[in-house]
Design an enzyme around this catalytic site. Structure first.
Site, mmCIF file in Angstrom:
data_model
loop_
_atom_site.group_PDB
_atom_site.id
_atom_site.type_symbol
_atom_site.label_atom_id
_atom_site.label_comp_id
_atom_site.label_asym_id
_atom_site.label_seq_id
_atom_site.Cartn_x
_atom_site.Cartn_y
_atom_site.Cartn_z
ATOM 1 N N GLY A 1 7.374 3.041 8.488
ATOM 2 C CA GLY A 1 6.631 1.834 8.829
ATOM 3 C C GLY A 1 7.525 0.773 9.447
ATOM 4 O O GLY A 1 7.133 0.084 10.396
ATOM 5 N N ASN B 1 1.342 -6.877 1.372
ATOM 6 C CA ASN B 1 1.839 -5.942 0.363
ATOM 7 C C ASN B 1 2.060 -6.579 -1.000
ATOM 8 O O ASN B 1 2.058 -5.896 -2.007
ATOM 9 C CB ASN B 1 3.136 -5.285 0.849
ATOM 10 C CG ASN B 1 4.120 -6.276 1.414
ATOM 11 O OD1 ASN B 1 3.800 -7.026 2.332
ATOM 12 N ND2 ASN B 1 5.310 -6.306 0.877
ATOM 13 N N GLN C 1 -0.170 -1.230 4.453
ATOM 14 C CA GLN C 1 -0.873 -1.265 3.163
ATOM 15 C C GLN C 1 -2.360 -0.948 3.315
ATOM 16 O O GLN C 1 -2.975 -0.431 2.391
ATOM 17 C CB GLN C 1 -0.715 -2.636 2.501
ATOM 18 C CG GLN C 1 0.679 -2.927 1.998
ATOM 19 C CD GLN C 1 1.089 -2.072 0.802
ATOM 20 O OE1 GLN C 1 0.250 -1.637 0.014
ATOM 21 N NE2 GLN C 1 2.384 -1.819 0.668
ATOM 22 N N SER D 1 2.480 3.882 7.594
ATOM 23 C CA SER D 1 3.588 4.607 6.988
ATOM 24 C C SER D 1 3.064 5.648 6.010
ATOM 25 O O SER D 1 2.129 5.381 5.257
ATOM 26 C CB SER D 1 4.500 3.618 6.256
ATOM 27 O OG SER D 1 5.459 4.316 5.487
ATOM 28 N N GLY D 2 3.691 6.836 6.004
ATOM 29 C CA GLY D 2 3.215 7.938 5.179
ATOM 30 C C GLY D 2 3.320 7.727 3.680
ATOM 31 O O GLY D 2 2.411 8.066 2.931
ATOM 32 N N HIS D 3 4.440 7.138 3.228
ATOM 33 C CA HIS D 3 4.678 7.152 1.779
ATOM 34 C C HIS D 3 3.836 6.154 0.998
ATOM 35 O O HIS D 3 3.886 6.120 -0.223
ATOM 36 C CB HIS D 3 6.174 6.981 1.474
ATOM 37 C CG HIS D 3 6.736 5.612 1.634
ATOM 38 N ND1 HIS D 3 6.954 4.783 0.554
ATOM 39 C CD2 HIS D 3 7.147 4.917 2.721
ATOM 40 C CE1 HIS D 3 7.498 3.648 0.982
ATOM 41 N NE2 HIS D 3 7.623 3.705 2.292
ATOM 42 N N THR E 1 13.679 15.442 18.323
ATOM 43 C CA THR E 1 12.812 16.570 17.965
ATOM 44 C C THR E 1 11.908 16.151 16.814
ATOM 45 O O THR E 1 12.357 15.558 15.852
ATOM 46 C CB THR E 1 13.675 17.794 17.584
ATOM 47 O OG1 THR E 1 14.513 18.092 18.703
ATOM 48 C CG2 THR E 1 12.811 19.001 17.261
ATOM 49 N N CYS F 1 11.368 -4.333 -1.929
ATOM 50 C CA CYS F 1 12.495 -4.581 -1.030
ATOM 51 C C CYS F 1 13.263 -5.815 -1.450
ATOM 52 O O CYS F 1 14.439 -5.957 -1.160
ATOM 53 C CB CYS F 1 11.989 -4.761 0.392
ATOM 54 S SG CYS F 1 10.656 -3.656 0.781
HETATM 55 C C1 LIG Z 1 6.141 -0.528 2.887
HETATM 56 C C2 LIG Z 1 5.788 -1.446 3.986
HETATM 57 C C3 LIG Z 1 6.481 -1.424 5.204
HETATM 58 C C4 LIG Z 1 7.653 -0.519 5.442
HETATM 59 O O1 LIG Z 1 7.307 0.824 5.516
HETATM 60 P P1 LIG Z 1 8.495 1.914 5.356
HETATM 61 O O2 LIG Z 1 7.866 3.217 5.688
HETATM 62 O O3 LIG Z 1 8.937 1.830 3.919
HETATM 63 O O4 LIG Z 1 9.557 1.516 6.295
HETATM 64 C C5 LIG Z 1 6.080 -2.280 6.198
HETATM 65 N N1 LIG Z 1 5.053 -3.132 6.023
HETATM 66 C C6 LIG Z 1 4.363 -3.183 4.868
HETATM 67 C C7 LIG Z 1 3.223 -4.131 4.736
HETATM 68 C C8 LIG Z 1 4.709 -2.351 3.806
HETATM 69 O O5 LIG Z 1 4.037 -2.426 2.660
#
Ligand SMILES: *Cc1c(COP(=O)(O)O)cnc(C)c1O
Length: 390
Positions: free
Chosen positions: A76, A156, A184, A204-206, A242, A328
């Site tokens: 992200g 977030n 989010q 973002s995937g996680h 890649t 963070c």
């Molecule tokens: C977690 C988050 C990000 C960062 O995503 P990452 O994949 O961890 O770099 C950016 N913006 C928001 C609002 C987030 O919650």
């Protein structure tokens, strides 16, 4: 307090989520069987290419866009950086203003600060006490010197949802681009990029059950931003390297699953509201963020006369994972820039706690969280020299 044999409750899904078993299952063949390079012309490569094409189409369908508008990135933060720096560097002569908000994720704020050091004029929009951006200020600031308006879809820390359609409209009326960090929001609420009308969107995937280290950026057809990585022709030559096929396949699977589970969102909202009510029933507590325009799983409450970090650590001992704001910033003792922007006094900002619920949480989890928080808050206050009556 000896609860080591009790099942842990994970209530920090805004920080990260476990990788879903279905996602792992979808990824495994990319390691064992379809390990080819999607750019190779032989069959090993072409089988990998098919998976890549299919994953891009799946992700595009969950966003409501064309597959050609989806670009895979490593996270992200990378998507945020690319959208903002890419738009700034391609901006027309005379357009050197970037408008963002005071409550963005650091991946956006620090990117804007970097551009300010290069000479861009960065304007940070105020937010009201619920964390909603000041649209009048945006209308005043958005002008023919503006290159980009970058406002997040959902915060977030406090979960506030922004009026992103209106923000995009105001940006476009000024001839500027509009970018939203939907990290989010994606997978948590239903939306369609075309209906929102933004030019770029980061995810973002996680945060939705895929692994850490995979993200995507939607770039609307016709929108020109500077390339991110010069290299091979991957991602239409804009972001070389890649492709990380296993994680791309995992992200697409997680996005599809999240979409199919949107029907479960009312249950999450119900748990969230009960948790908010339970926590706000404690004396000297206050809900942060909005009651209505809020992410389904987000709860953020401040407890006066309590240190959020102490609260967090005691809850951890009791088997509950929460957060004091954003993961963070948890290494620094600075108060949250988001809470301060909403006008919360610094003492209250230091006493804030975030719970972020997801599909895996239950009503019993909510009961345990309320009971444990009540116990810890009263214990910490009993030891506090400043608590009234002590
Ligand atoms: C977690 C988050 C990000 C960062 O995503 P990452 O994949 O961890 O770099 C950016 N913006 C928001 C609002 C987030 O919650």
């Amino acid at each position: 307090m000896n609860e080591t044999n009790v099942k842990r409750i994970y209530a920090d899904h805004a920080a990260t989520t476990p990788v879903l078993p279905e996602v792992v299952e979808a990824m495994l063949p990319c390691f064992n069987e379809t390990w080819g390079n999607p750019s190779s012309l032989h069959q090993d490569g072409q089988r990998a290419k098919e998976l890549l094409v299919s994953a891009r189409a799946t992700l595009a369908s969950t966003l409501g866009c064309d597959p050609s508008e989806v670009y895979f990135t490593s996270c992200g933060s990378e998507s945020d950086n690319w959208a903002i720096k890419g738009a700034a560097r391609k901006a027309k002569q005379g357009r050197n203003k970037i408008i963002t908000s005071k409550i963005e994720h650091h991946a956006v704020l620090h990117t804007c600060e970097a551009l300010a050091r290069e000479g861009f004029n960065v304007v940070y929009l105020d937010v009201d006490s619920e964390g909603i951006v000041d649209l009048d200020q945006l209308r005043r600031e958005a002008d023919d010197t503006t290159a980009l308006v970058a406002v997040m879809m959902a915060n977030n820390e406090i979960g506030t949802l922004q009026p992103i359609c209106e923000i995009a409209e105001i940006a476009h009326d000024a001839g500027a681009l509009c970018f939203t960090d939907a990290v989010q929001a994606f997978g948590a609420i239903r939306f369609n990029v075309k209906e929102i009308g933004v030019d770029m969107l980061a995810l973002s995937g996680h945060k939705l059950g895929a692994p850490k280290g995979i993200g995507a950026l939607y770039i609307k057809k016709g929108v020109r931003i500077a390339n991110l990585i010069d290299g091979g022709g991957q991602e239409k030559g804009k972001r070389g390297g890649t492709e990380n096929l296993p994680y791309i396949v995992g992200l697409a699977k997680a996005a599809k699953l999240a979409q199919s589970r949107l029907d479960d969102v009312p249950r999450i909202i119900k748990m969230r509201n009960r948790l908010i009510d339970g926590l706000c029933a404690l004396p000297h507590s206050k809900l942060n963020g909005a009651r209505g325009a809020r992410l389904p799983g987000n709860v953020n409450v401040s407890f006066e006369y309590v240190e959020g970090e102490s609260l967090l650590l005691w809850l951890d001992i009791m088997g509950i994972s929460a957060s004091t704001g954003s993961a963070c910033s948890s290494n620094s003792l600075e108060a949250s820039h988001v809470l301060l922007a909403t006008g919360l006094p610094i003492e209250m900002a230091h006493g804030s706690l975030r719970f972020s619920l997801s599909h895996s949480n239950t009503e019993e989890d909510v009961d345990r969280i309320i009971a444990a928080t009540a116990e810890v808050v009263s214990k910490l206050r009993a030891m506090s020299p400043i608590y009234p009556g002590n």
